[in-house]
Design a protein around this motif. Structure first.
Motif, mmCIF file in Angstrom:
data_model
loop_
_atom_site.group_PDB
_atom_site.id
_atom_site.type_symbol
_atom_site.label_atom_id
_atom_site.label_comp_id
_atom_site.label_asym_id
_atom_site.label_seq_id
_atom_site.Cartn_x
_atom_site.Cartn_y
_atom_site.Cartn_z
ATOM 1 N N PRO A 42 -57.324 40.027 14.710
ATOM 2 C CA PRO A 42 -56.358 40.986 14.727
ATOM 3 C C PRO A 42 -55.146 40.932 15.816
ATOM 4 C CG PRO A 42 -58.329 41.851 14.218
ATOM 5 C CD PRO A 42 -58.647 40.638 14.641
ATOM 6 N N ARG A 43 -54.001 41.256 15.695
ATOM 7 C CA ARG A 43 -53.261 41.003 16.859
ATOM 8 C C ARG A 43 -53.465 41.569 18.054
ATOM 9 N NH1 ARG A 43 -48.445 39.088 16.937
ATOM 10 N NH2 ARG A 43 -46.626 39.553 18.201
ATOM 11 N N GLY A 44 -53.484 41.071 19.180
ATOM 12 C CA GLY A 44 -53.775 41.671 20.365
ATOM 13 C C GLY A 44 -55.039 41.187 20.917
ATOM 14 N N ALA A 45 -56.005 40.821 19.889
ATOM 15 C CA ALA A 45 -57.618 40.653 19.945
ATOM 16 C C ALA A 45 -57.499 39.334 20.878
ATOM 17 C CB ALA A 45 -58.247 40.595 18.877
ATOM 18 N N MET A 46 -58.630 39.368 21.822
ATOM 19 C CA MET A 46 -58.746 38.243 22.661
ATOM 20 C C MET A 46 -59.515 37.268 21.831
ATOM 21 S SD MET A 46 -58.525 36.880 25.530
ATOM 22 C CE MET A 46 -59.087 35.765 26.743
ATOM 23 N N SER A 47 -58.809 36.226 21.418
ATOM 24 C CA SER A 47 -59.395 35.148 20.241
ATOM 25 C C SER A 47 -59.459 33.772 21.090
ATOM 26 C CB SER A 47 -58.793 35.313 19.251
ATOM 27 O OG SER A 47 -57.198 35.027 19.242
ATOM 28 N N HIS A 48 -58.669 33.678 22.250
ATOM 29 C CA HIS A 48 -58.880 32.160 22.698
ATOM 30 C C HIS A 48 -60.105 31.946 23.368
ATOM 31 C CE1 HIS A 48 -57.184 28.552 24.548
ATOM 32 N NE2 HIS A 48 -57.838 28.861 25.749
ATOM 33 N N ILE A 49 -60.828 30.643 22.897
ATOM 34 C CA ILE A 49 -61.780 30.255 23.401
ATOM 35 C C ILE A 49 -61.562 28.961 24.108
ATOM 36 C CG2 ILE A 49 -64.157 29.251 22.772
ATOM 37 C CD1 ILE A 49 -63.797 30.658 20.019
ATOM 38 N N PRO A 50 -61.693 28.908 25.422
ATOM 39 C CA PRO A 50 -61.482 27.764 26.371
ATOM 40 C C PRO A 50 -62.212 26.576 26.036
ATOM 41 C CG PRO A 50 -62.283 29.349 27.674
ATOM 42 C CD PRO A 50 -62.649 29.843 26.344
ATOM 43 N N VAL A 51 -61.343 25.658 25.909
ATOM 44 C CA VAL A 51 -61.676 23.831 25.530
ATOM 45 C C VAL A 51 -62.586 23.365 26.421
ATOM 46 C CG1 VAL A 51 -60.942 21.702 24.836
ATOM 47 C CG2 VAL A 51 -59.413 23.818 24.255
ATOM 48 N N LEU A 52 -63.534 22.818 26.091
ATOM 49 C CA LEU A 52 -64.648 22.210 26.943
ATOM 50 C C LEU A 52 -65.165 22.877 28.093
ATOM 51 C CD1 LEU A 52 -63.027 18.816 26.488
ATOM 52 C CD2 LEU A 52 -65.030 19.282 25.420
ATOM 53 N N LEU A 53 -65.276 24.166 28.203
ATOM 54 C CA LEU A 53 -65.740 25.034 28.986
ATOM 55 C C LEU A 53 -66.971 24.418 30.230
ATOM 56 C CD1 LEU A 53 -64.974 27.613 30.832
ATOM 57 C CD2 LEU A 53 -66.395 28.876 29.262
ATOM 58 N N HIS A 54 -67.977 24.302 29.330
ATOM 59 C CA HIS A 54 -69.060 23.595 30.259
ATOM 60 C C HIS A 54 -68.752 22.435 30.889
ATOM 61 C CE1 HIS A 54 -73.241 23.018 31.470
ATOM 62 N NE2 HIS A 54 -73.117 21.925 30.727
ATOM 63 N N GLU A 55 -68.070 21.435 30.078
ATOM 64 C CA GLU A 55 -67.894 20.140 30.903
ATOM 65 C C GLU A 55 -66.717 20.387 31.833
ATOM 66 O OE1 GLU A 55 -69.075 19.740 26.354
ATOM 67 O OE2 GLU A 55 -67.814 21.191 27.617
ATOM 68 N N GLY A 77 -59.538 32.037 30.157
ATOM 69 C CA GLY A 77 -60.926 31.526 29.912
ATOM 70 C C GLY A 77 -61.605 30.849 31.193
ATOM 71 N N HIS A 78 -60.917 29.624 31.456
ATOM 72 C CA HIS A 78 -61.595 28.804 32.553
ATOM 73 C C HIS A 78 -61.605 29.590 33.864
ATOM 74 C CE1 HIS A 78 -60.398 25.519 29.795
ATOM 75 N NE2 HIS A 78 -61.595 25.184 29.889
ATOM 76 N N SER A 79 -60.609 30.205 34.336
ATOM 77 C CA SER A 79 -60.407 31.030 35.522
ATOM 78 C C SER A 79 -61.593 31.972 35.446
ATOM 79 C CB SER A 79 -59.015 31.540 35.545
ATOM 80 O OG SER A 79 -58.367 30.869 36.147
ATOM 81 N N ASP A 143 -55.637 22.051 31.539
ATOM 82 C CA ASP A 143 -55.908 22.183 30.407
ATOM 83 C C ASP A 143 -54.397 22.135 29.747
ATOM 84 O OD1 ASP A 143 -56.786 22.523 27.616
ATOM 85 O OD2 ASP A 143 -57.362 24.514 28.094
ATOM 86 N N LEU A 144 -53.949 20.728 29.424
ATOM 87 C CA LEU A 144 -52.594 20.572 29.029
ATOM 88 C C LEU A 144 -52.536 20.843 27.601
ATOM 89 C CD1 LEU A 144 -52.143 17.195 31.299
ATOM 90 C CD2 LEU A 144 -51.598 19.701 31.792
ATOM 91 N N GLY A 145 -51.072 21.357 27.195
ATOM 92 C CA GLY A 145 -50.694 21.792 25.899
ATOM 93 C C GLY A 145 -50.552 23.045 25.708
ATOM 94 N N VAL A 146 -50.369 23.306 24.474
ATOM 95 C CA VAL A 146 -49.969 24.690 24.070
ATOM 96 C C VAL A 146 -51.113 25.861 24.051
ATOM 97 C CG1 VAL A 146 -47.654 24.538 23.049
ATOM 98 C CG2 VAL A 146 -49.886 24.440 21.643
#
Length: 173
Positions: A42-55, A77-79, A143-146
């Protein structure tokens, strides 16, 4: 809730804004490699999952009192993960040129004194660090890109899934 499957095998589950319906999508192991699953939150929900977080955290070898840079803050997410590894004397400086990412980062900066945000492109990193009197860092994350929100919000001009203006600037101001 609406669930659709595209001819390419992309499963999309969409729930109405404000809905409390949990979304679970099961993907059989028999699907060919390359099949993707996308869930539209849903709009406004936190849906982003950091890429390769553990790594990323492992590669940074975070020292409790170190100084680290997140040059592409995005939605943090990474921060957030880096801050959980830092001690009371650690420091994290976030950079982003996207005003909506900077707004999210300012909230984090108010909550955690170990974090600060700089609204600039990472190409201005040296100048920004000089202005902050930082002459040494222990690790840098880019974490380059969009980011997911840039793709999800059609008005940002990056979306290929919804109609919106074409404006692919990271900082539209």
């Amino acid at each position: 809730m609406a669930v659709t499957v595209s001819p390419e095998g992309i499963v999309t589950a969409t729930v109405e804004p404000g809905s409390a319906v949990p979304v679970t999508v099961s993907v059989p192991s028999s699907l060919p490699v390359g099949i993707r699953v996308a869930a539209a939150a849903p709009r406004g929900a936190m849906s982003h999952i950091p890429v390769l977080l553990h790594e990323a955290l492992t590669a940074l070898c975070i020292q409790h009192d170190g100084v680290y840079l997140d040059c592409t803050f995005g939605r943090g997410g990474h921060s957030h993960a880096i801050l959980t590894e830092l001690g009371a004397n650690g420091r994290l400086i976030g950079f982003d040129r996207d005003p909506s990412a900077v707004a999210v980062a300012r909230n984090l900066a108010q909550e955690d004194p170990r974090f600060e945000i700089v609204h600039t492109a990472f190409s201005e990193l040296e100048t920004a660090l000089d202005s902050l009197a930082v002459n040494r860092v222990h690790g840098i994350l880019m974490d380059l890109g969009v980011s997911s929100p840039q793709l999800d919000e059609a008005e940002r001009g990056f979306s290929f899934q919804a109609d919106g203006p074409l404006d692919m600037r990271m900082d539209p101001t």
